[in-house]
Write an enzyme that holds these catalytic residues in place. Structure first.
Site, PDB file in Angstrom:
ATOM      1  N   TYR A 195       3.722  -2.673 -12.531  1.00 35.10           N
ATOM      2  CA  TYR A 195       2.365  -2.668 -13.099  1.00 35.10           C
ATOM      3  C   TYR A 195       2.318  -2.011 -14.477  1.00 35.10           C
ATOM      4  O   TYR A 195       1.397  -1.265 -14.794  1.00 35.10           O
ATOM      5  CB  TYR A 195       1.378  -1.987 -12.137  1.00 35.10           C
ATOM      6  CG  TYR A 195       1.287  -2.682 -10.811  1.00 35.10           C
ATOM      7  CD1 TYR A 195       0.718  -3.941 -10.711  1.00 35.10           C
ATOM      8  CD2 TYR A 195       1.807  -2.092  -9.654  1.00 35.10           C
ATOM      9  CE1 TYR A 195       0.649  -4.594  -9.495  1.00 35.10           C
ATOM     10  CE2 TYR A 195       1.737  -2.742  -8.432  1.00 35.10           C
ATOM     11  CZ  TYR A 195       1.153  -3.985  -8.366  1.00 35.10           C
ATOM     12  OH  TYR A 195       1.089  -4.644  -7.152  1.00 35.10           O
ATOM     13  N   GLU A 234       4.489  -6.293   2.534  1.00 35.16           N
ATOM     14  CA  GLU A 234       4.583  -6.936   1.221  1.00 35.16           C
ATOM     15  C   GLU A 234       4.413  -5.871   0.140  1.00 35.16           C
ATOM     16  O   GLU A 234       3.376  -5.766  -0.506  1.00 35.16           O
ATOM     17  CB  GLU A 234       3.551  -8.062   1.084  1.00 35.16           C
ATOM     18  CG  GLU A 234       2.127  -7.693   1.447  1.00 35.16           C
ATOM     19  CD  GLU A 234       1.153  -8.860   1.277  1.00 35.16           C
ATOM     20  OE1 GLU A 234       0.135  -8.671   0.603  1.00 35.16           O
ATOM     21  OE2 GLU A 234       1.426  -9.945   1.825  1.00 35.16           O
ATOM     22  N   CYS A 235       5.451  -5.095  -0.059  1.00 35.40           N
ATOM     23  CA  CYS A 235       5.423  -4.000  -1.025  1.00 35.40           C
ATOM     24  C   CYS A 235       5.846  -4.489  -2.404  1.00 35.40           C
ATOM     25  O   CYS A 235       6.684  -5.379  -2.538  1.00 35.40           O
ATOM     26  CB  CYS A 235       6.361  -2.872  -0.576  1.00 35.40           C
ATOM     27  SG  CYS A 235       5.783  -1.978   0.886  1.00 35.40           S
ATOM     28  N   GLY A 236       5.290  -3.880  -3.420  1.00 28.53           N
ATOM     29  CA  GLY A 236       5.671  -4.163  -4.794  1.00 28.53           C
ATOM     30  C   GLY A 236       6.037  -2.893  -5.516  1.00 28.53           C
ATOM     31  O   GLY A 236       7.204  -2.614  -5.794  1.00 28.53           O
ATOM     32  N   ARG A 237       5.015  -2.086  -5.807  1.00 30.39           N
ATOM     33  CA  ARG A 237       5.210  -0.849  -6.559  1.00 30.39           C
ATOM     34  C   ARG A 237       6.303   0.028  -5.951  1.00 30.39           C
ATOM     35  O   ARG A 237       7.189   0.514  -6.652  1.00 30.39           O
ATOM     36  CB  ARG A 237       3.885  -0.058  -6.576  1.00 30.39           C
ATOM     37  CG  ARG A 237       3.947   1.256  -7.307  1.00 30.39           C
ATOM     38  CD  ARG A 237       2.704   2.107  -7.023  1.00 30.39           C
ATOM     39  NE  ARG A 237       1.497   1.304  -6.975  1.00 30.39           N
ATOM     40  CZ  ARG A 237       0.773   0.989  -8.029  1.00 30.39           C
ATOM     41  NH1 ARG A 237       1.143   1.409  -9.222  1.00 30.39           N
ATOM     42  NH2 ARG A 237      -0.318   0.259  -7.894  1.00 30.39           N
ATOM     43  N   GLY A 267       0.778  -1.232   0.000  1.00 26.54           N
ATOM     44  CA  GLY A 267       0.000   0.000   0.000  1.00 26.54           C
ATOM     45  C   GLY A 267       0.804   1.273   0.000  1.00 26.54           C
ATOM     46  O   GLY A 267       0.227   2.360  -0.070  1.00 26.54           O
ATOM     47  N   CYS A 300      -5.914   0.683 -32.258  1.00 27.12           N
ATOM     48  CA  CYS A 300      -7.090   1.221 -32.940  1.00 27.12           C
ATOM     49  C   CYS A 300      -8.201   1.520 -31.933  1.00 27.12           C
ATOM     50  O   CYS A 300      -9.322   1.003 -32.040  1.00 27.12           O
ATOM     51  CB  CYS A 300      -7.576   0.246 -34.007  1.00 27.12           C
ATOM     52  SG  CYS A 300      -6.364  -0.063 -35.300  1.00 27.12           S
TER      53      CYS A 300
END
Length: 397
Positions: A373, A266-269, A228, A344
């Site tokens: 992401y 539990e961080c990602g970004r 978060g 398109c």
């Protein structure tokens, strides 16, 4: 932009239109090492693989983090390629029986259970395999929570166990065979940009868990506080104040019960976004109905984050002086550009109404903070355009 990246781009100019993701492994490992080394005792940082599960990223991070957080059997398989003994925690709102079996056979550290039915599925599988599964109950708290880009709890979502059902879930986790209830998982929001607000959130978690311990007559060994922690794409100079967060965190952790041995993030970004760049060549510039459009090789089928979150993603212009065509070279001067891709659909927009001093066909745009992401959440094969390169530079470890 680093000299290494500029060199990589210049080497590709003049061939096929430039289109690549570039990852600075030195920048990545320096940032993650700073984060993990500033955590107080009892706190551990897992990497949320959903942000970017590229093998080179995982191998760079493996020596620095406590382990990986996965949300599918496929992510677990990628983690195990990197290392058979790397600690792995398994979340996700809809685990299949096959994934639960895979998790137990491959020795995940913990499963985060999201419903009473899932507890029964874990129990049945663990009993059949003659194993004991450590579980956390993911709870969808009532809130209120700080403002963030995405709310994972405090409102109707598919995530976690409602507090109304928690007594039933605790009873099931404590009585079903093959299970050991070790604590709770409380991931309530995503992309929070305020360090003080995040500290308040963790204090709210502390009070809540202490209350549950009294209510259910239990001692919580592990609390997973989720990720978060966000990235400010709108203002790159105003990011989450990690130094402030790290300074205040030890006092907060000291107020948790002594029997709580582990507090997991539990961080990602926040760990990987800044280390990545999405680099695309300008194919055309034209004006339609009063709007200046910059068309690039690539688009949201490769980098879906901007359209997913409805923001203009920040970029810089890398000028390319060579122009091999005899045609007049279209360009913008002191204009407001809307950057679009090659799909398109009018929704293929990477940045909208962004001021540019000078921008020409053949120049290269470098989108920053593209390490999380981006490629992972994109619909790569829509229209069957070629995939971008993925380039890694720096020692990494």
């Amino acid at each position: 932009m680093s000299d290494q990246l500029a060199k990589l781009v210049q080497e590709r100019v003049g061939g096929e239109p430039v289109c690549l993701f570039a990852y600075d492994l030195d920048r990545l490992t320096e940032h993650v090492r700073t984060v993990t080394e500033s955590l107080p005792p009892r706190c551990r940082m897992f990497y949320a693989m959903k942000a970017n599960s590229a093998d080179r990223i995982l191998r760079a991070l493996a020596p620095l983090v406590a382990g990986f957080e996965v949300a599918s059997g496929g992510e677990l398989a990628k983690a195990r390629v990197v290392g058979a003994e790397i600690p792995v925690i398994f979340g996700g709102p809809a685990k299949t029986p096959a994934e639960i079996e895979q998790a137990l056979i491959q020795g995940v550290t913990r499963l985060h259970a999201e419903s009473v039915l899932e507890l029964h599925r874990i129990s049945e599988t663990a009993t059949r395999l003659d194993r004991t599964a450590d579980v956390l109950l993911r709870v969808n708290l009532a809130g209120p929570f700080p403002t963030a880009t995405l709310a994972m709890a405090g409102r109707p979502t598919q995530f976690g166990i409602s507090e109304e059902v928690l007594p039933e879930a605790v009873a099931a986790a404590r009585t079903l065979p093959g299970l050991r209830l070790v604590g709770f998982h409380l991931h309530s929001l995503s992309n929070n940009l305020s360090a003080p607000a995040h500290l308040e959130l963790l204090e709210h978690y502390r009070r809540t868990v202490v209350g549950w311990e009294r209510e259910f007559g239990m001692c919580c060994e592990v609390l997973n506080v989720g990720g978060g922690i966000g990235v400010n794409y709108a203002d790159l100079d105003d990011q989450f104040d990690w130094p402030h967060f790290a300074r205040e965190l030890p006092a907060l952790v000291g107020r948790f019960p002594d029997h709580l041995r582990e507090i997991d993030f539990e961080c990602g970004r926040y760990l990987v976004a800044e280390s990545g760049r999405y680099v695309v060549e300008v194919l055309d510039v034209k004006r339609n109905h009063g709007v200046d459009y910059v068309l690039v090789r690539g688009g949201t089928h490769q980098f879906r984050l901007p359209v997913s979150w409805q923001h203009s993603h920040p970029f810089t212009v890398l000028p390319v002086d060579q122009w091999p065509s005899n045609a007049l070279r279209p360009e913008l001067h002191n204009a407001r550009a809307t950057v679009v891709g090659e799909l398109c659909t009018p929704k293929d927009v990477l940045a909208r109404d962004v001021p540019v001093t000078r921008l020409r066909v053949g120049d290269v745009l470098v989108f920053s903070h593209a390490g999380a992401y981006g490629w992972e959440i994109s619909h790569h094969d829509f229209l069957t355009h070629p995939h971008p390169e993925h380039v890694y530079y720096g020692d990494g470890f």
